[in-house]
Design an enzyme around this catalytic site. Structure first.
Site, PDB file in Angstrom:
ATOM      1  N   LYS A 108      55.889 -11.447  32.858  1.00 57.00           N
ATOM      2  CA  LYS A 108      54.786 -10.807  33.602  1.00 57.00           C
ATOM      3  C   LYS A 108      53.503 -11.610  33.410  1.00 57.00           C
ATOM      4  O   LYS A 108      53.039 -11.826  32.293  1.00 57.00           O
ATOM      5  CB  LYS A 108      54.569  -9.404  33.040  1.00 57.00           C
TER       6      LYS A 108
HETATM    7  C1  E4P Z   1      52.998  -1.591  35.238  1.00 62.62           C
HETATM    8  O1  E4P Z   1      53.551  -2.572  34.899  1.00 62.62           O
HETATM    9  C2  E4P Z   1      52.065  -0.905  34.387  1.00 62.62           C
HETATM   10  O2  E4P Z   1      52.653  -0.985  33.135  1.00 62.62           O
HETATM   11  C3  E4P Z   1      51.860   0.551  34.652  1.00 62.62           C
HETATM   12  O3  E4P Z   1      52.573   0.968  35.792  1.00 62.62           O
HETATM   13  C4  E4P Z   1      50.429   0.946  34.632  1.00 62.62           C
HETATM   14  O4  E4P Z   1      50.326   2.325  34.827  1.00 62.62           O
HETATM   15  P1  E4P Z   1      48.975   3.128  34.568  1.00 62.62           P
HETATM   16  O5  E4P Z   1      47.959   2.663  35.548  1.00 62.62           O
HETATM   17  O6  E4P Z   1      49.351   4.558  34.799  1.00 62.62           O
HETATM   18  O7  E4P Z   1      48.572   2.844  33.164  1.00 62.62           O
END
Ligand code: E4P
Length: 269
Positions: free
Chosen positions: A93
């Site tokens: 990522k």
């Molecule tokens: C995605 O990779 C993120 O980890 C996640 O979906 C973020 O979610 P949030 O905005 O609810 O913290």
């Protein structure tokens, strides 16, 4: 639309996997921290290896922590080398635009890191996407997934309009009008609208990169992401649990159970 679990919690992953519905897992440093604290993990490397074994062949995203090009490429290669051999399922990522240093004049570190890692045949999930243009550029650089943050886009639009909200509150996909003016983030009127625009662009331009809707806060938003054209959605364990239940299902089961005649029951003996 494929369903991924947004979690680094091995027990949650095992549970959803045993239900036969898990198609991928996404993690980030905050989710790793949560799991490490919950299970009092001493050796994180061993824990991640165990997580990958549990996931078997389904894709697992692991995030870099560096914020400049060199560091992200170095870390991406380390993550790939250490962990991809376990189940050949690691996606690194990379944030689209992570340059945090004041001195940094060039804001293209994320996109460059994607290109370099892609050339090294490392699979990439480009994260923290908030515009269709970021998504297209990440795809052109070689990302396999782009992750637009649906809920955080809604948060941003609501904050701009000074609207009070709770994290999991639903925000309409068609946006919100305040004093007769629709709130927007440079033309984007909601997180789902962001997904819709990216998916439409990718289809029109025949871009193979998959749109992974992230930061999903509730069931309605998840449903709308699918209609908007997302290829994948990543959701928390709590949301997955909610997807299964409905009060009318329970009511229906109770009625059917009550109506079973003895002859019907006999057939199963
Ligand atoms: C995605 O990779 C993120 O980890 C996640 O979906 C973020 O979610 P949030 O905005 O609810 O913290």
């Amino acid at each position: 639309m494929k369903l991924f679990l947004d979690s680094a919690d091995i027990e949650e992953i095992k549970k959803v996997k045993s239900w036969g519905i898990l198609e991928g897992v996404t993690t980030n440093p905050s989710l790793i921290k949560k799991a490490a604290e919950k299970y009092k993990v001493k050796n994180l490397e061993t824990y991640i290896k165990k997580l990958l074994k549990v996931c078997k062949t389904i894709p697992v995203s692991l995030e870099v922590i560096g914020t400049d090009y060199e560091e992200m490429v170095r870390e991406g290669k380390i993550l790939h080398k250490k962990f991809n051999k376990i189940s050949r399922n690691v996606y690194v990522k990379i944030p689209i635009n992570p340059c945090l240093q004041k001195s940094c004049s060039m804001k293209s570190d994320g996109i460059q890191a994607i290109q370099t890692l892609h050339k090294s045949k490392i699979k990439i999930n480009c994260t923290l996407i908030f515009t269709p243009e970021q998504a297209t550029l990440a795809a052109k650089a070689g990302a396999n997934y782009v992750s637009p943050f649906v809920g955080r886009e809604d948060d941003y639009i609501r904050e701009m309009g000074r609207i009070k909200f709770e994290k999991n509150d639903y925000f309409p996909k068609e946006g919100f009008k305040k004093h007769k003016k629709r709130l927007e983030d440079k033309g984007i009127i909601s997180g789902v609208n962001l997904i819709e625009k990216i998916s439409t662009n990718f289809k029109r331009s025949k871009i193979k990169t998959e749109v992974l809707a992230a930061s999903i806060r509730n069931q309605k938003q998840l449903r709308e992401c699918e209609t908007a054209g997302a290829d994948i959605a990543t959701v928390t364990f709590k949301i997955i649990e909610k997807l299964i239940s409905h009060s009318k299902t329970v009511e229906g089961m109770k009625k059917f159970t009550k109506d079973i005649v003895p002859e019907y029951k006999k057939m199963f003996k």
